[in-house]
Design a protein around this motif. Sequence first.
Motif, PDB file in Angstrom:
ATOM      1  N   ALA A   1      -2.415  15.101  -6.666  1.00 14.20           N
ATOM      2  CA  ALA A   1      -3.198  15.820  -7.670  1.00 14.20           C
ATOM      3  C   ALA A   1      -3.751  14.857  -8.720  1.00 14.20           C
ATOM      4  O   ALA A   1      -4.785  15.132  -9.324  1.00 14.20           O
ATOM      5  CB  ALA A   1      -2.316  16.877  -8.336  1.00 14.20           C
ATOM      6  N   ARG A   2      -3.093  13.733  -8.903  1.00 15.65           N
ATOM      7  CA  ARG A   2      -3.585  12.801  -9.924  1.00 15.65           C
ATOM      8  C   ARG A   2      -4.456  11.713  -9.325  1.00 15.65           C
ATOM      9  O   ARG A   2      -4.684  10.670  -9.940  1.00 15.65           O
ATOM     10  CB  ARG A   2      -2.407  12.209 -10.691  1.00 15.65           C
ATOM     11  CG  ARG A   2      -1.733  13.291 -11.530  1.00 15.65           C
ATOM     12  CD  ARG A   2      -0.514  12.834 -12.225  1.00 15.65           C
ATOM     13  NE  ARG A   2      -0.793  11.869 -13.272  1.00 15.65           N
ATOM     14  CZ  ARG A   2       0.127  11.418 -14.109  1.00 15.65           C
ATOM     15  NH1 ARG A   2       1.363  11.880 -14.007  1.00 15.65           N
ATOM     16  NH2 ARG A   2      -0.174  10.536 -15.011  1.00 15.65           N
ATOM     17  N   GLY A   3      -4.944  11.941  -8.110  1.00 17.11           N
ATOM     18  CA  GLY A   3      -5.997  11.100  -7.571  1.00 17.11           C
ATOM     19  C   GLY A   3      -5.527   9.934  -6.730  1.00 17.11           C
ATOM     20  O   GLY A   3      -6.307   9.043  -6.405  1.00 17.11           O
ATOM     21  N   ILE A   4      -4.276   9.901  -6.354  1.00 16.65           N
ATOM     22  CA  ILE A   4      -3.803   8.797  -5.517  1.00 16.65           C
ATOM     23  C   ILE A   4      -3.971   9.194  -4.064  1.00 16.65           C
ATOM     24  O   ILE A   4      -3.748  10.346  -3.692  1.00 16.65           O
ATOM     25  CB  ILE A   4      -2.336   8.486  -5.845  1.00 16.65           C
ATOM     26  CG1 ILE A   4      -2.256   8.052  -7.305  1.00 16.65           C
ATOM     27  CG2 ILE A   4      -1.780   7.419  -4.939  1.00 16.65           C
ATOM     28  CD1 ILE A   4      -0.872   7.857  -7.800  1.00 16.65           C
ATOM     29  N   ARG A   5      -4.392   8.241  -3.249  1.00 11.12           N
ATOM     30  CA  ARG A   5      -4.617   8.516  -1.844  1.00 11.12           C
ATOM     31  C   ARG A   5      -3.686   7.652  -1.007  1.00 11.12           C
ATOM     32  O   ARG A   5      -3.313   6.556  -1.448  1.00 11.12           O
ATOM     33  CB  ARG A   5      -6.074   8.207  -1.453  1.00 11.12           C
ATOM     34  CG  ARG A   5      -7.114   8.873  -2.280  1.00 11.12           C
ATOM     35  CD  ARG A   5      -8.504   8.444  -1.827  1.00 11.12           C
ATOM     36  NE  ARG A   5      -8.611   7.016  -1.561  1.00 11.12           N
ATOM     37  CZ  ARG A   5      -8.869   6.107  -2.505  1.00 11.12           C
ATOM     38  NH1 ARG A   5      -9.000   6.481  -3.763  1.00 11.12           N
ATOM     39  NH2 ARG A   5      -8.987   4.840  -2.175  1.00 11.12           N
ATOM     40  N   PRO A   6      -3.376   8.104   0.197  1.00 14.50           N
ATOM     41  CA  PRO A   6      -2.636   7.226   1.096  1.00 14.50           C
ATOM     42  C   PRO A   6      -3.459   5.985   1.413  1.00 14.50           C
ATOM     43  O   PRO A   6      -4.694   6.020   1.375  1.00 14.50           O
ATOM     44  CB  PRO A   6      -2.429   8.075   2.341  1.00 14.50           C
ATOM     45  CG  PRO A   6      -2.717   9.460   1.944  1.00 14.50           C
ATOM     46  CD  PRO A   6      -3.632   9.415   0.777  1.00 14.50           C
ATOM     47  N   ASN A   7      -2.784   4.889   1.700  1.00 17.91           N
ATOM     48  CA  ASN A   7      -3.407   3.625   2.073  1.00 17.91           C
ATOM     49  C   ASN A   7      -4.052   2.905   0.883  1.00 17.91           C
ATOM     50  O   ASN A   7      -4.670   1.869   1.064  1.00 17.91           O
ATOM     51  CB  ASN A   7      -4.426   3.818   3.199  1.00 17.91           C
ATOM     52  CG  ASN A   7      -4.396   2.639   4.153  1.00 17.91           C
ATOM     53  OD1 ASN A   7      -3.427   1.885   4.165  1.00 17.91           O
ATOM     54  ND2 ASN A   7      -5.445   2.470   4.914  1.00 17.91           N
ATOM     55  N   GLN A   8      -3.916   3.460  -0.295  1.00 16.80           N
ATOM     56  CA  GLN A   8      -4.401   2.786  -1.484  1.00 16.80           C
ATOM     57  C   GLN A   8      -3.433   1.644  -1.815  1.00 16.80           C
ATOM     58  O   GLN A   8      -2.228   1.757  -1.542  1.00 16.80           O
ATOM     59  CB  GLN A   8      -4.396   3.799  -2.629  1.00 16.80           C
ATOM     60  CG  GLN A   8      -5.296   3.473  -3.764  1.00 16.80           C
ATOM     61  CD  GLN A   8      -5.321   4.621  -4.752  1.00 16.80           C
ATOM     62  OE1 GLN A   8      -4.420   5.465  -4.750  1.00 16.80           O
ATOM     63  NE2 GLN A   8      -6.338   4.673  -5.568  1.00 16.80           N
ATOM     64  N   THR A   9      -3.920   0.564  -2.377  1.00 17.45           N
ATOM     65  CA  THR A   9      -2.964  -0.473  -2.780  1.00 17.45           C
ATOM     66  C   THR A   9      -2.215  -0.007  -4.017  1.00 17.45           C
ATOM     67  O   THR A   9      -2.724   0.795  -4.810  1.00 17.45           O
ATOM     68  CB  THR A   9      -3.684  -1.793  -3.103  1.00 17.45           C
ATOM     69  OG1 THR A   9      -4.600  -1.545  -4.148  1.00 17.45           O
ATOM     70  CG2 THR A   9      -4.384  -2.347  -1.890  1.00 17.45           C
TER      71      THR A   9
ATOM     72  N   ARG B   1       0.832  -1.190   0.000  1.00 23.17           N
ATOM     73  CA  ARG B   1       0.000   0.000   0.000  1.00 23.17           C
ATOM     74  C   ARG B   1       0.871   1.245   0.000  1.00 23.17           C
ATOM     75  O   ARG B   1       2.034   1.212   0.362  1.00 23.17           O
ATOM     76  CB  ARG B   1      -0.905   0.033   1.247  1.00 23.17           C
ATOM     77  CG  ARG B   1      -2.012  -0.973   1.190  1.00 23.17           C
ATOM     78  CD  ARG B   1      -2.699  -1.072   2.538  1.00 23.17           C
ATOM     79  NE  ARG B   1      -3.578  -2.230   2.569  1.00 23.17           N
ATOM     80  CZ  ARG B   1      -4.836  -2.204   2.148  1.00 23.17           C
ATOM     81  NH1 ARG B   1      -5.363  -1.083   1.688  1.00 23.17           N
ATOM     82  NH2 ARG B   1      -5.577  -3.294   2.183  1.00 23.17           N
ATOM     83  N   ILE B   2       0.252   2.336  -0.369  1.00 20.84           N
ATOM     84  CA  ILE B   2       0.971   3.602  -0.416  1.00 20.84           C
ATOM     85  C   ILE B   2       0.915   4.246   0.963  1.00 20.84           C
ATOM     86  O   ILE B   2      -0.173   4.417   1.532  1.00 20.84           O
ATOM     87  CB  ILE B   2       0.352   4.508  -1.485  1.00 20.84           C
ATOM     88  CG1 ILE B   2       0.724   3.941  -2.857  1.00 20.84           C
ATOM     89  CG2 ILE B   2       0.838   5.938  -1.344  1.00 20.84           C
ATOM     90  CD1 ILE B   2      -0.089   4.475  -3.961  1.00 20.84           C
ATOM     91  N   VAL B   3       2.069   4.547   1.512  1.00 17.48           N
ATOM     92  CA  VAL B   3       2.091   5.153   2.835  1.00 17.48           C
ATOM     93  C   VAL B   3       2.447   6.636   2.756  1.00 17.48           C
ATOM     94  O   VAL B   3       2.192   7.374   3.698  1.00 17.48           O
ATOM     95  CB  VAL B   3       3.072   4.419   3.776  1.00 17.48           C
ATOM     96  CG1 VAL B   3       2.563   3.035   4.065  1.00 17.48           C
ATOM     97  CG2 VAL B   3       4.460   4.379   3.191  1.00 17.48           C
TER      98      VAL B   3
END
Lengths: 525, 299
Positions: free
Chosen positions: A46-54, A36-38
């Motif tokens: 800005a391009r729509g990625i969030r923390p905790n997303q795989t 996951r993204i920490v």
Amino acid sequence: MHRARWGKSWIAGRILDAHPETPPVVVTDTVKNAIRIVALDQRARARGIRPNQTLSDARALVPDLDCHPADDEASRALLVKIAGWCERYTPLVALDTAPEVARDHGLFMDITGCAHLLGGEAALIADLEARLRAQGFHVRLCLADTPGAAWAMARYGQARIIAGGAHAEAVLPLTLSGLRLPPEMVASLGRVGLKTIGCIAGLPRAPLAARFGARLMQRLDQALGREAEAISPIMPVAELSTERRFAEPVTHQDEISHVIAALAAGIIEPLERRGLGLRNCRLKLFRVDGHVSLLDVQTARPLRDARMISRLFAERIAGLHDDLDAGFGFDLIRLDVVHADPFEGGQTEMMAHHAAGQGHDALVDRLGARLGLDRVQRFVLADTHIPERSFGRQPVAHLGAPGSGARRSAAGNAALAFSPDPQAPCEIITRPLILFDRPELMQTIAEVPDGPPLRFRWRNVSYEVARSEGPERIACEWWRDGRGARTRDYFRVEDRQGYRFWMFRHGLYGRETSEPAWYMHGLFA
Amino acid sequence: MSLSRLQTATDILKARTRAYEAQAYQAHRGMALGDGSEAQPLPLGASAVDHCLDGGLACGGLHEVRSPLARDIGAATGFALGLAARAIHTDRMGRSGIVWVSDPATRVDGGGLFPAGLAQYGLDPSSMTMVEPGDLQGAMWAADEAAGCAGLAALVFQIKGNPARFDITATRRLMLRARQSGVLALTLRQSGEEEASAAATRWRVNTKPSGADDTLERGVGAMRLLLTLERNRAGRTGQWLLAWNPRDRSFHHAAPHPASRTKPSAHPLDRLPASADRPGAPGQMGQVLDRRQDFGRAS
């Protein structure tokens, strides 16, 4: 600060001053069996990625993602470096590494009594933020009466400065995560409808403590200021400190030496007032880009001479393997007295010792400053008969000077001082002048079971034994070496050409071993 | 100005120049200059050696002790430490510190000073300060600093071989600093060749079989060193067999070992003790009776 130096630690949320077309940067870690993204930078956000997303979901959104595995060690190292830099504002800088909070670490700074030096609290906060931003960090700051309130407001609130006494009201509307609680506890409190700090502040304490543990109440009290919370500074707090700030950064070594001399001169008067002499002092050079160089100097006995201090630092700088990298210059130079001892003796006594002791001590200080303290050593005795363990070497700076009545045993361990023994020099010499650190194995022909060697080969040279004395038996230290340790039989041996050796048979023939090995251990004069 | 007065002035000037020259010569030899403020020579205790040295080693000055083979380092260390112990023993100002600076190359052999052995040899181990810099340059700097420190009794600078960096300039600097401070500076050169240096004397140390002991038939007797004064800026050279007495902290002449007594030279006039058995000794062609004019020249 470069990326190479910090490894792949982007958790601190650095803003990349890169080309806009470079791919967004994210940091990933394995959380709940999925990568996951920490942490992520602003372009990724800005391009729509969030923390905790795989990571697979994120890659589906942005195929050219530049992702790095999280490196907690590098993050911590970066945080420690920033903490070192933050000491320009206050000596009390602590790492905030609460175990409950997995990654969201920060720094605590206690600026009590320091704000006026920079023109007030608001100016200090603004200066701190501006400088860190200039170094490329995205920071969230809050100044409050308690560490807990500042922690909560920096992460979950908007205020930069909470006025004195107003911290309790300020944190009440914030979410419960602001209390530095484990996520599970926050979740279970949320399930019963307790979502803000204000919700639990008014509730009866006993049922809450019984249901969720005393930690919850402690964190609440710490945030509201009902319970004191101490922070532990990363660096020892200096006894005295003096500094120079520069509008225009200094780069030249001559200028730096001038500043050191001026700082040293300024520190003498306070030392005199307190009756102290300097034992250990540290020079901190704050570079414009955030790097802090530390130079330590120790002295063998309390020192109160500005010229000597600046000379020691000159030696220390000369002894650096690479030159002092001034980069774009230092904008703050500080001299800290880390350790000072009572200054013994008056001026007259000093003069009397000038010929004998003073010159020697000054020499030891200079050598230590340039070469490193652990390279200037003196012998200390240890309480054992095994020759190579019977003595040790301790840096002189930790021992104190010879001949000084009060010999300091700062080392505290088994550092026995040598007592000058009037019987020590004797006609029959049984111990060699030179001892090998490790006894050297040799091929030897000797009488069995316990006779002296007749012929031996050491370092590719054969020797015929002409005379020998021994054995001198030194038993093993079974309490240290265990059951298999062997006895040593030492012989003093002279060969036909007159070389004198100290060698031993390792192990008693027949009782401890069937083939005892022979070792060379020392050379006589 | 009349001619006679000019003559007188010239005479005075000449006399002064002579006095200065004599002073410089005396200082060069490290002798005491009338008043007791200057460093006294350090007698070794063995009469023939002291006579050859005009009373003893110049205390404020550089002296080199070398051992031709690596295994001779024990004997060379013994001689250097004996000189240091004597320097402490005879020091009138109560100086007792010895700084031992070692080049990292000497650590390769794995040997270090043993405090128990030092104590039996007549030295207080707590008076030794060991300095072990990380490189030769640092070691040379440390030796320079120590040589200039008047609070020390002796400095021993241990090096291995003949490093190019430790050249005649470096030895001259050491010599000058030691002369100013009055420190006995010793270079202990392990397995090194002879080379040009500014040292006042250069000694080669070889070990010799110890004498027979009455009480212990096969026992190891007192040590004997074959000392060769290879070079002496201010005097003669020579070769002697010495022993060290730890109790008195002095050297004394030792009787040659009966087994090692060499047969007398065929030519009784062919006396060149300094170069008697060193590798670069002159061949047997002809006879060199006196090469004294060579000794005074700074090579």
